[in-house]
Structures are given as structure tokens and as C-alpha cells.
Design an enzyme around this catalytic site. Sequence first.
Site, PDB file in Angstrom:
ATOM      1  N   GLU A 151       1.124  -1.060   0.422  1.00 49.16           N
ATOM      2  CA  GLU A 151       0.076  -0.187   0.345  1.00 49.16           C
ATOM      3  C   GLU A 151       0.760   1.427  -0.114  1.00 49.16           C
ATOM      4  O   GLU A 151       0.845   1.837   1.315  1.00 49.16           O
ATOM      5  CB  GLU A 151      -1.592  -0.169   1.188  1.00 49.16           C
ATOM      6  CG  GLU A 151      -1.898  -0.681   1.440  1.00 49.16           C
ATOM      7  CD  GLU A 151      -3.147  -0.610   2.192  1.00 49.16           C
ATOM      8  OE1 GLU A 151      -2.773  -0.030   3.737  1.00 49.16           O
ATOM      9  OE2 GLU A 151      -4.091  -1.357   1.658  1.00 49.16           O
ATOM     10  N   GLU A 307      -7.006  -7.656  -0.517  1.00 48.64           N
ATOM     11  CA  GLU A 307      -6.647  -7.502   0.320  1.00 48.64           C
ATOM     12  C   GLU A 307      -8.281  -7.060   0.338  1.00 48.64           C
ATOM     13  O   GLU A 307      -9.018  -6.447  -0.025  1.00 48.64           O
ATOM     14  CB  GLU A 307      -6.658  -6.309   1.349  1.00 48.64           C
ATOM     15  CG  GLU A 307      -5.584  -7.064   1.437  1.00 48.64           C
ATOM     16  CD  GLU A 307      -4.173  -6.646   2.673  1.00 48.64           C
ATOM     17  OE1 GLU A 307      -4.861  -5.156   3.447  1.00 48.64           O
ATOM     18  OE2 GLU A 307      -3.027  -5.769   2.132  1.00 48.64           O
TER      19      GLU A 307
HETATM   20  C1  GAL Z   1      -4.615  -2.709   5.391  1.00 49.71           C
HETATM   21  C2  GAL Z   1      -3.216  -3.196   5.141  1.00 49.71           C
HETATM   22  C3  GAL Z   1      -3.071  -4.472   5.517  1.00 49.71           C
HETATM   23  C4  GAL Z   1      -4.023  -4.505   7.457  1.00 49.71           C
HETATM   24  C5  GAL Z   1      -5.065  -3.758   6.679  1.00 49.71           C
HETATM   25  C6  GAL Z   1      -6.591  -3.908   7.860  1.00 49.71           C
HETATM   26  O1  GAL Z   1      -4.889  -1.508   4.888  1.00 49.71           O
HETATM   27  O2  GAL Z   1      -2.280  -3.695   3.503  1.00 49.71           O
HETATM   28  O3  GAL Z   1      -1.455  -4.667   6.106  1.00 49.71           O
HETATM   29  O4  GAL Z   1      -3.805  -3.589   8.290  1.00 49.71           O
HETATM   30  O5  GAL Z   1      -5.139  -3.228   5.916  1.00 49.71           O
HETATM   31  O6  GAL Z   1      -7.045  -3.780   7.170  1.00 49.71           O
END
Ligand code: GAL
Length: 673
Positions: A151, A307
Site C-alpha cells: 500500500e 485484501e
Molecule cells: C491494509 C493493510 C494491511 C492491514 C489492513 C487492515 O490497509 O495493507 O496490512 O493493515 O489494512 O485492514
Amino acid sequence: MDRLTRVPGLLYGGDWNPEQWPEEVWAEDVKLMAEAGVNLVTVGVFSWARLQPDADSWDFGWLDRLLDLVHRQGIAVDLATATASPPAWLVRAHPELLPVTADGVRLEFGSRQHYCPSSPVYRAAAVRLTRALAERYHDHPALALWHIHNEYGDHVQECFCAESAADFRRWLRDRHGTVEELNRSWGTAFWSQRYNTFDQIEPPRTAPGPVNPTQLLDWRRFCSDALLALHRAEKAVLDALSPGLPVTTNFMSMLKALDYWEWSRHEDFVSDDAYPDPADPRAHVNAALNYDLMRSLKAGRPWLLMEQAPSAVSWRPVNVPKRPELYRLWSLQALARGADGVLHFQWRASVAGAEKFHSAMLPHRGTAGRGWQRTVALGAELRRLGEIAGSRSRARVGVLLDWDSWWALELDDHPSARMRWPELLRPWYTALYERGTTVDFLPPDAAHDGYRLLLAPNLYLLDTATAERLTRYVRDGGHLVCGPFSGITDRHDHIHPGGHPGPLRALLGLVVDEHWPIPDGATTALRLGDRELHAERWSEWIETTEAETLARYTTGELAGRPAVTRRRHGSGSAWYLSCHLGPDTGRVLDLPLAEAGIGPELPGLPADVEATRRRAADGTEYLFLLNHGPADRRVPLTRPGTDLLTGTATGDALTLAPLGAAVLRLPATEERA
Ligand code: GAL
Ligand code: ZN
């Protein structure tokens, strides 16, 4: 090549942080992954300190064992370069790599993403780690893809340290060539801001009053480029040492800080992290918008949901979980809009650290509760949908999106601070969404042919070349709808002379005499046919030259004046909305939609149901039907097909339960080929 990885079918899995666990736990992890149908895990995202315990030692033994274990279980690996969180030893040896805020505060170690994008020390260390990983693992049989960093733009998007200042100056020299050119571009005759040399220039740190807007705009461009330069440095190492393996980095949906058109040119495929809020009953509309963008970044090629949360996140003030039905529906929504897989943060719930309350595929309770059932159930469904991998979609409506214009629009000291790109875009997108019409996003320099209708909710900054392309598009029979406060400035953020909307005046057949922003809470009425609509935030005193008036303001200072106009050019047309219509936007967009002959993806689509199509290379179509509402919905169907989720044949209608879904395979037809 539309396959994202060597892994067949749809991808399913998540971030796995095995360094948080004793090795005994790993065996159970991979056994449970197999049970849930996981075929891809992301490893090593935050493993730098474990992989390189100090400047001169490496510890790859654990990762060797882990990759072998995963491979024996038949699971593939998305291996991260681990560079998003530099370890304490590196930070203490080189505190200058920590980022500095606009008012001079150096951010401390103890969280993550603590690096200056322009730090040569950080970059060298990140490239060194990437090289070490690539050399060691490029031919490991478990490796299916590389995951650069994590990110970019999360937490830290800019840095104001001396190193960043020097990098900014280099970037400015490249862009402007001479300091005279920079002075012209920045309009430094104003307020005595003239520079004699590049050395006199600093980043836009906190200053007594408004800072030069072109300086701020160039700063935004530079910050996106500075992070991209870091990404490209890692990418170059992977391309050289691990040729043929795809590389991605996880995007953050529609993120202001990074020009994703530019970024995606350097991705083998696009992946995205998405966290719609289960407490927001309209979250799926914004999710659809973001997924359409991700699909559009590579012109319709499949992308990967890298994710999402299986249930609650841990970073909102109130973190509401997802009902299992909602989790399933939202997962299918990503596929419906072009994703070839659904991955999560994260596989096993952490017991320590800032994210210990974040949901996971394998919750704290283990396999006993509903969380685990949800994980197994989705894995099984994705296997049933495997054949959709690689299929694509292409919309007939394009929405123009330009980061340069977004950045310039939101600079200070404008007629209204309420003109924010995401808020201007949303009602336009929502109108199309509610009408069951899919859109693609397009960069300003895109080829527009193939789109019957182009929407430009806002193009505040518009260069003449883009305006000319839009003019040709309309003259060739296209339909363009342009929102207010467009065509205002050129690429230096200087006002186009001769009246707004500058290079669009002739195309639209009008001139703006005065901007008339609307105070918060107030509205201005206008009449379109026999309907009364309401403008909020923004209106304009316009004078038509060649345009016809379709709607007029009826209240306030502008009463009686044109509000919505159209100028025909042969069979093409150019429409202008001189105000922000919020929820009434669709009432106006219905007119150009009808003129362009664009209807919903599926005729007779009931409220709350989202319908999208993907198409395989052989012409097979996949029709996704998602019911986001709280009631049963009966959906009329035009062709017989098979619901891949249940294996049943469908007739001339089907009923979707609340939060229910169907994915229909429809045999190839001649139309829409
Ligand atoms: C994302 C990040 C992850 C984790 C996740 C939690 O922004 O890439 O590592 O922190 O959020 O929702
Ligand atoms: Zn810096």
C-alpha cells in the site's frame, strides 16, 4: 495474457504472517488452508526485521522451510518484498530516513511505513532486500507472483525533509528545464515569489498564508512520482532476476495521492485492497465504483482483490462485523466487476499488535465458530466459479478521471471548498449504478471510440489537447456530458482566458459569466420539463451561444437563467450541467442515456439488484445478479442459463433472497460480440 498467476481458477487466500507464530503452528495453518480451498497466500509483507536481523546478516531459513511446506500442500505463494516497514537497526543507524511532516516533525519508529520516499539510504536497503529475496526464491516452485512493498501512500504520502527537497528540485528541473520556465509556470510574479535559482525552492512546508497553487500541484505530481520511483526500483530488480513471474503492488482504491493511471503502466496486473464499511447501507455502491476503476486501470483486464476483511476491521471508531451473507455477497461483487480472486487481510488472527481485533479467515476461536464456516464456505463457492477466471467486461459508458485535475480542483482559495472530486463523482456514478448501467473509467488521454457516452463530472484542469480530443469525439457522433467548474485552468493551473469553460466553450456552445456557489444547507431549484430538481454546492450564471437550454433555474439570483444545456453536433451532442445536482443528477443523465441508446445491463432489473456481465474469450457470458436489499427480489431473465453457484438451470426469472446472489452462465450469442 489474462491469467494473473500460474494458479488455475479463481484465487483465494490472504496475507499470512507466520513470523508472528512458532513454527509448530504452520503445519496446522497449511492443513486448514487446504481444507478451506486456499490456493494463494501472501507471505512476508512485514518480515523485514526477521529476514535481515541486522545490516550484515540474513535469516532465510524459516522462509525456506515455510515455502517448502506450503508447496507440499499444493498452495502457491505471493511473495512480498517486505520493504514497507524498515527495521529498527536501520532506522537508528540512519534516522534521516524517517519522514518529516509539513511543519517539520520527524515521525518516529514504532508503527509502519516510516520512510522518506526520497531517501537514498532507504531505497538502497529496500532494493538490496528485494534482490536478496529474488535471487533466493525466483525459481522456487511455490512462487506464483511477487508483491512489491505494501500500500504505497498508506500512512505516509509525502515527506518534507532536506533529501525530499533536493529530490523535488531535481524533479522540477526535469519538468521545467529552466528557472525562468518554472517562474512562468508557477506564476511567481504574484506576491513577489520569483526564484533566481532552483536552489531557492523548497517543498510547500507550512507557511504563513496560502501557498502558490502551482507549487502545490507540482508537489502532488512529484509525491506520486517519488513513490513510483521507489516501486520501479524494486520492480526492475524482480523483472531482471525473476523474469516471467508477474509482479503487483496492492492499490488502495480511488486514492488521491497516487496517479494510478501512471502507476498501473508499471504493474503486470492491478490488485486492490478494499474495506467497505458494513455499517454503511450504501457501501456497495462505492465498492462498485472502486472495482470499476480497478478493472479500468488495465482496460478491462482481470484484477485481484488483494485484501478485504472477512468480517470487522480494527481501525474505524466503531468496527461492525459483516453478516456471513454480506461477506459472501461483497466477495462476489468484486468478481462481478472483474476480479479474478478474493484475498484477505489476514489468514490467522494476530494475538499481539495493533491489529489483534481485526477479523481473519482463521479467527482467534479457531475452527469452532461461524468465522471458520464462512471461510470454508466461500472457498467452496469460488471453486464452483473457477471457469470465470480470465473473462472480461467492457462498458459502453466512460467516465473521465484525471488525477492532475483532481489535485488542482482541491487546491485552496477556490470559489467553494465543497468541490471535492469524490463527492462530485459519487452522484453521477450512483445514478448509473441505480440504472443498472456499468461504466469504465478512462484517463484523459484515452481513445474514446467504442464508448457511446462519455461523462465528465468535473474537469477543472483541462489542457487544450484533451479538449480537442473531446471535441472530435462529439463531432464523430459521440455524446459527452460535462459537469460544472470544468475547463477552468491549463496544466499550470492558470485560468484559460476569454471566459469559462475555456477550451470547451465552442463545443458546449456557452460561456460562464460568474460562478455562484451555494452555501451549505441551501439549495437552488431548477425546472427540467415538468420536474423540479435541486442544485446544491454549486451553480453558475451561464450565457448560451449555440447551446439549447433544457432546464432553467427557478429560484434565487439565477432564476430564469439556463441551468442544463445541450449543443448538437451532427449526430453527436455535448451537454452541460452548470450545477451540482446531488441525488437529482440521474434525472438529467436520463436524457443523454436515452439519446445514446444506453439501457440497463438487464431490462426490468428490480431495485437493490446489481447486474453485471463478464465475457469469456469463447463468447460465453457470465451474468452476476446480486441482491443488496433486505427483501426477496424477482429478476426477469432474457435467456436460459445455468446458475454456477447451485448448478441449476434457470428459466425466464429467478428469485434472489435478501443478500442473495446468482452467477449465470449464458451460452455465447451473436449480439454484443
Ligand atoms: C491494509 C493493510 C494491511 C492491514 C489492513 C487492515 O490497509 O495493507 O496490512 O493493515 O489494512 O485492514
Ligand atoms: Zn524526505
